[in-house]
Design an enzyme around this catalytic site. Structure first.
Site: not given
Ligand code: ADP
Length: 489
Positions: A174-175, A177, A229, A231, A249, A251, A454, A457
């Site tokens: 899942k890349p 957005e 962190t 998420t 992995e 922040g 810490k 990760g």
């Molecule tokens: P960043 O600040 O790098 O965008 P995120 O943690 O928001 O950090 O996003 C990293 C990845 O995690 C993205 O692919 C994003 O779509 C995905 N993501 C964000 N929220 C969720 C969630 N609730 N469950 C699973 N994946 C998520």
């Protein structure tokens, strides 16, 4: 502009979810439009992943044959280096020189895990009882999830997909957005290299919808996540509920330390690269700079000189050091941190603004910024900005330095600049960080474990351990003598 299909269970087709776009951060133009994966696409990807990893043709494939697929992926990447680097730069705005490096590193990662998969050995412990042979073998987990951020897609995606495949799993990627294109291209490379259908699916879409459903799916046996962190903590809860492993992995707010005997030119250049390459959009960015009082003026003078000379420009222009940030919205958040720094008592030494150059007006560019006069307790020193913002702080006492450097919820990386290697090694033992660079910064080796202390990760990627992290051990006991059990006599 092209309509992009997504890759589910070995089939290219239109996603069933909401429309989305990949935008070129340099000018806001649309690289591609596509439809996100839907929840039923996810079901299909999981079902075909289940079939694919259990298929005896894959389960019994000899390690060198599996390795060959990864080598072919690496060959294809190397043959298409420039094209892939351009695609990556279009997706996230990084300068070509950087994305070329990332593309090459992805090829290297594929080759490393090809070799690791051939070298993987089980364990043969000496049993504590006679007439027993015990051994432990590594087996795949099944269908696994890889969730990635936008800052270095090809590298972070290969860092997950290559070991997961080498280990025999089926991966659903899942890349982020903002950057779906590289992940989809990676799927095409694996397909061309002969990876059996179903072992890799790529599901672009919103994290809160498709990422969440992927992580929660009952048949998904591991979550490997790189990102923020907040998420990461949420996904750790999801993994805990399902009792599956999570590799996170996250922040960072990494300290870089300059001791009084440092080679000033070496340090200034390394610090400049450590914070400003990728426009500071790196979890490992060296964003807190601690300089020993005696060399503060000389180091800062050189650092400012180097920073002011950095070329902000189009990602495809030769000689660009800093491209646009990922989006105008992200730039706004970086700018707000610079304003906060000033309210917190900081002095802006350079940068802090949108570049005046009219040719850059359509992109989300931001100047490399250095601030002094803040203490480590301020929000700007405690929160991850993920942009080109460096805070410099003098120190005099080593114990105080260590206390301040470790005074962070994060513990991803640290840098030390000194000619005294023994002192550097002693300091490195006291720093709470998963990676410590001495007289260098932001360099990597795929054979060296990477991950955070810490709240930066859980778990480690890379290295042989990075392969085993995608597997589970099965221990087998074989009686070698007449081990008649007399319990029921
Ligand atoms: P960043 O600040 O790098 O965008 P995120 O943690 O928001 O950090 O996003 C990293 C990845 O995690 C993205 O692919 C994003 O779509 C995905 N993501 C964000 N929220 C969720 C969630 N609730 N469950 C699973 N994946 C998520």
């Amino acid at each position: 502009m092209k309509e992009q299909q997504i890759f589910i269970g070995g089939v290219w087709r239109c996603g069933g979810g909401a429309p989305m776009q990949s935008i070129f951060p340099a000018d806001g133009s649309v690289n591609a439009t596509l439809n996100a994966a839907s929840l039923s696409d996810l079901e299909e990807a999981v079902a075909s992943g289940e079939r694919a990893w259990r298929n005896p043709g894959w389960r019994n494939m000899l390690p060198h044959q599996r390795a060959q697929i990864l080598h072919r992926v690496a060959d294809l990447i190397e043959a298409r280096l420039d094209e892939l680097a351009q695609l990556q730069s279009r997706d996230n705005g990084k300068p070509l020189a950087e994305t070329r490096g990332l593309v090459m590193s992805a090829a290297g990662t594929a080759r490393y895990f090809a070799a690791a998969c051939e070298l993987l050995e089980g364990e043969l412990p000496t049993p504590r009882q006679p007439h027993l042979l015990t051994f432990s073998r590594y087996e795949p987990l099944g269908v696994v999830a890889a969730i990635t951020p936008w800052n270095s897609p090809i590298a972070s995606e290969m860092q997950k997909v290559a070991p997961a495949i080498a280990a025999g799993n089926a991966v659903i990627l899942k890349p982020a957005e903002a950057t779906p294109l590289m992940a989809l291209e990676l799927a095409r490379l694996f397909e061309q290299a002969g990876l059996p259908a179903g072992l890799l699916s790529v599901l672009p879409g919103k994290g809160s919808i498709i990422g969440d459903a992927l992580a929660r799916h009952p048949q998904v046996r591991k979550i490997s996540f790189t990102g923020g962190t907040v998420t990461g903590r949420y996904l750790a809860h999801v993994a805990a509920e399902k009792l599956i492993p999570a590799s996170l992995e996250l922040g960072g707010k990494s300290p870089t330390i300059v001791l009084e005997d440092a080679d000033i030119e070496l340090a200034a250049r390394g610090i400049c690269y450590g914070i400003f390459s990728s426009g500071g959009q790196a979890c490992i960015a060296g964003s807190r700079l601690f300089i020993q009082q005696q060399v503060y003026p000389v180091l800062m003078a050189r650092l400012l000189e180097l920073t002011r000379a950095l070329r902000i420009g189009h990602p495809f222009a030769a000689g660009t050091h800093i491209g646009p940030l990922i989006s105008a919205q992200h730039r706004q958040s970086v700018m707000e941190y610079v304003q906060l720094a000033q309210r917190e008592g900081g002095t802006l030494l350079c940068g802090g603004e949108i570049p005046a150059d009219p040719t850059l007006a359509a992109g989300s560019y931001f100047q490399p910024t250095i601030i002094e006069g803040l203490n480590n307790q301020t929000r700007v020193c405690q929160e991850e900005i993920f942009g080109p913002v460096l805070v410099a702080m003098p120190f005099s006492d080593e114990a105080d330095l260590i206390r301040q450097a470790n005074d962070s919820i994060y513990g991803l990386a640290a840098g030390i600049w000194t000619r005294d290697t023994g002192r550097a090694l002693r300091l490195s033992e006291q720093l709470e960080a998963g990676t410590v660079w001495i007289n260098t910064y932001k360099v990597f080796s795929v054979s060296t474990p990477f991950g955070g202390f810490k709240q930066s990760g859980l778990g480690r990627e890379k290295g042989i351990q990075g392969l085993k992290a995608w597997m589970q051990q099965k221990s087998i006991y074989l009686a070698t003598g007449n081990g008649m059990n007399h319990w029921c006599d």
